[in-house]
Motif scaffolding. Structure first.
Motif, PDB file in Angstrom:
ATOM      1  N   MET A   1     -55.425  90.177  53.831  1.00  0.00           N
ATOM      2  CA  MET A   1     -55.854  88.827  52.529  1.00  0.00           C
ATOM      3  C   MET A   1     -57.683  89.052  52.363  1.00  0.00           C
ATOM      4  SD  MET A   1     -56.276  84.478  53.748  1.00  0.00           S
ATOM      5  CE  MET A   1     -56.594  83.584  52.268  1.00  0.00           C
ATOM      6  N   LEU A   2     -57.807  88.667  50.431  1.00  0.00           N
ATOM      7  CA  LEU A   2     -59.158  89.242  50.122  1.00  0.00           C
ATOM      8  C   LEU A   2     -59.211  87.974  50.195  1.00  0.00           C
ATOM      9  CD1 LEU A   2     -60.706  90.796  48.442  1.00  0.00           C
ATOM     10  CD2 LEU A   2     -59.521  89.638  46.212  1.00  0.00           C
ATOM     11  N   ALA A   3     -61.260  87.421  50.452  1.00  0.00           N
ATOM     12  CA  ALA A   3     -62.058  86.976  50.422  1.00  0.00           C
ATOM     13  C   ALA A   3     -63.204  87.078  49.492  1.00  0.00           C
ATOM     14  CB  ALA A   3     -62.275  86.194  51.698  1.00  0.00           C
ATOM     15  N   LYS A   4     -63.571  85.917  48.568  1.00  0.00           N
ATOM     16  CA  LYS A   4     -64.466  86.694  47.611  1.00  0.00           C
ATOM     17  C   LYS A   4     -65.277  85.337  47.871  1.00  0.00           C
ATOM     18  CE  LYS A   4     -62.991  88.300  43.613  1.00  0.00           C
ATOM     19  NZ  LYS A   4     -62.836  88.420  42.361  1.00  0.00           N
ATOM     20  N   THR A   5     -67.243  85.809  47.438  1.00  0.00           N
ATOM     21  CA  THR A   5     -68.354  84.632  47.317  1.00  0.00           C
ATOM     22  C   THR A   5     -68.707  84.942  47.019  1.00  0.00           C
ATOM     23  OG1 THR A   5     -68.874  83.088  48.247  1.00  0.00           O
ATOM     24  CG2 THR A   5     -69.100  84.762  49.095  1.00  0.00           C
ATOM     25  N   TYR A   6     -70.474  84.722  46.574  1.00  0.00           N
ATOM     26  CA  TYR A   6     -71.483  85.269  45.867  1.00  0.00           C
ATOM     27  C   TYR A   6     -72.890  85.951  46.036  1.00  0.00           C
ATOM     28  CZ  TYR A   6     -67.833  84.957  42.365  1.00  0.00           C
ATOM     29  OH  TYR A   6     -66.105  84.837  41.661  1.00  0.00           O
ATOM     30  N   GLY A   7     -73.571  86.484  45.943  1.00  0.00           N
ATOM     31  CA  GLY A   7     -75.074  86.312  46.294  1.00  0.00           C
ATOM     32  C   GLY A   7     -75.475  87.529  45.847  1.00  0.00           C
ATOM     33  N   ALA A   8     -76.691  87.845  45.676  1.00  0.00           N
ATOM     34  CA  ALA A   8     -77.835  88.121  44.258  1.00  0.00           C
ATOM     35  C   ALA A   8     -78.770  89.251  44.884  1.00  0.00           C
ATOM     36  CB  ALA A   8     -78.707  86.935  44.357  1.00  0.00           C
ATOM     37  N   ALA A   9     -78.895  89.967  44.211  1.00  0.00           N
ATOM     38  CA  ALA A   9     -79.458  90.786  44.670  1.00  0.00           C
ATOM     39  C   ALA A   9     -81.658  90.395  43.524  1.00  0.00           C
ATOM     40  CB  ALA A   9     -79.447  92.480  44.190  1.00  0.00           C
TER      41      ALA A   9
END
Length: 512
Positions: A1-9
């Motif tokens: 299963m694929l999970a996706k979220t977001y962060g930042a550099a």
């Protein structure tokens, strides 16, 4: 299963969106991709330990963690929380249905508690720009992120809280703050005041002129003459920060990790006082992923260099371009970044190695030629960028013991603000020029016109005092600022005469 979220550099003083993807499938092993540094690679071990601590299991099948875009280097431990949440969702241990609606950052302790991170403000700005519903982060950073409006700032203490919130089983009230109220409340709060300084009226006057025109200053005097004490009080007479300047300043300090926990908007002008052993990189800014140096941390404020000749010459020379351009440009083979660096330079130094050259009471013990050799540690190009040269004399007993209260910073600040308002109106049509110190030479000729008597005075001063050619424009800029403080539309003889005395190091005979 694929999970996706977001962060930042973080890159420079801005944030770039990073997509955190985790997939769990057939095979064995954990693979972390996306140009991570050592701290990010260690994240896998921390996440595994935290997941087990909270009675979940870490997948024993093939786990692929991707941080995209893959050509941007990822640094630091702030990716722990988004990776942990994606692993739990991808392994179907927790149904985190809101995962893609939020930008998530945070460093995990092995017991699941969240530690504060750096660069929260630019990340929050990036989250709002990309229209995320909210920003999930450590609770200690929530106040800083709440400066940004139109986005839900969700502060959490532990991994469990983040999981329950994203499941929808825990309601967390978004952290909010009234940015304008914070700004206006702390705008005029300073711990130091010119009223505390007895004597040294001539030095206070020179610093008032510097504040009114944005001029750089160097103070030359013996040990214990109160140069440091006076310099530390300079921010208290500078014009208040605008809201835009406050946000810009806070952003830089956030990226550098200098705000501290539960910090909010910086409403006071910064004062930076680095030690003379500072390296070139620490002063100007550098690193694998470049960090702001002291001259950027002093943006919109004051950079004070005590004992200027003791600084490494290479460190001093890197300030030439920032003093002229008001920015720091750092270029390497694979990247180039620019930091803002609009600061006032205040420097102090002894007149000679023993410190007592020209002292009214003590005799200088330095051998012949040592004074000029000592002064030569400061290069001509750097000295050329310092407008006011002020000779400081020690305070006598009568002044120290006087009970008369000195003028408070608030009164001086009012005069400075009025002078700056005149300059703002004067330079409305000149982009990038906000104060007298920023005038280019061609503008100096237009703005600083002298009467025939003024021209004769300046000519006489340059001949008799043996002033160098570089002093000419500086004297005119200072005279214009003195006239602004007096509310005069033209430069009068008395304004010019006062300006001439502030170029002592330009005298060819000084220190000989």
């Amino acid at each position: 299963m694929l999970a996706k979220t977001y962060g930042a550099a973080i890159f420079g003083v801005n944030a770039t969106l990073v997509t955190v993807e985790v997939t769990v499938g057939q095979g064995t092993g954990t693979f972390l991709m996306g140009l991570p540094d050592s701290a990010v690679k260690e994240s896998v071990q921390r996440v595994e330990a935290v997941i087990k601590y909270h009675d979940y299991f870490y997948p024993r099948t093939k786990t692929v963690i991707n941080l995209a875009p893959a050509d941007i280097r990822k640094e630091g431990s702030a990716y722990d929380l988004p990776i942990a949440l994606c692993v739990l969702h991808a392994s179907e241990q927790a149904n985190l249905k809101k995962l893609e609606e939020y930008l998530i950052m945070g460093e995990l302790s092995l017991d699941g508690k969240l530690r504060p991170i750096k660069g929260v403000l630019p990340i929050a700005i990036e989250a709002r720009k990309n229209q995320f519903k909210g920003f999930i982060l450590p609770k200690e950073n929530a106040s800083e992120a709440s400066i940004v409006n139109n986005i839900d700032v969700i502060g959490v203490d532990t991994l469990s809280e983040a999981v329950d919130f994203l499941r929808g089983t825990l309601d967390i009230e978004p952290t909010t703050s009234d940015t304008r109220d914070i700004f206006l409340t702390t705008l005029n709060e300073y711990e130091t005041d010119f009223a505390d300084v007895q004597g040294q009226e001539n030095i206070k006057r020179s610093l008032e002129i510097a504040a009114a025109g944005g001029h750089n200053v160097i103070m030359i005097g013996p040990p214990g003459a109160a140069e440091t004490m006076l310099a530390k009080r300079l921010p208290s007479i500078l014009p208040p920060l605008s809201l835009h300047e406050a946000l810009e300043t806070t952003k830089i300090h956030s990226v550098a990790g200098k705000l501290g926990s539960r910090a909010t908007l910086m409403a006071r002008r910064p004062f930076r006082n680095p030690h003379h052993t500072i390296s070139d990189a620490a002063l100007v800014g550098d690193g694998g992923m470049p960090q702001p140096g002291e001259i950027s941390l002093a943006h919109n404020g004051v950079l004070f260099l005590d004992e200027l000749p003791e600084f490494k010459q290479s460190a001093l020379e890197v300030m030439r371009q920032p003093l002229e351009e008001r920015t720091v440009s750092i270029s390497r083979a694979r990247w180039a970044v620019e930091f803002p660096a609009n600061f006032m330079l205040i420097a102090s130094m002894n007149p000679c190695p023993c410190g007592y050259y020209n002292h009214p009471e003590k005799e200088c013990t330095c051998p012949p030629g040592s004074v000029s050799k000592y002064l030569s540690r400061i290069s001509g190009p750097l000295l050329d960028r310092i407008d006011l040269h002020v000779e400081v004399t020690p305070v006598n007993f009568e002044q120290l013991s006087s009970t008369r209260k000195s003028e408070a910073s608030a009164a001086i600040r009012e005069r400075v603000i009025k002078a700056r308002e005149m300059q703002t109106e004067r330079f409305t049509e000149h982009a990038g020029v906000y104060c007298n110190a920023m005038m280019p030479s061609e503008l100096v000729r237009k703005v600083c016109e002298l009467s025939e008597a003024g021209k004769m005075l300046l000519k006489t001063a340059m001949n008799k005092l043996q002033l160098s050619a570089r002093a000419y424009d500086r004297i005119l800029r200072i005279a214009r600022t003195i006239a602004d403080l007096a509310g005069s539309p033209e430069i009068k003889i008395e304004h010019l005469a006062e300006a001439i005395q502030y170029r002592s190091l330009d005298r060819e005979s000084w220190g000989m």
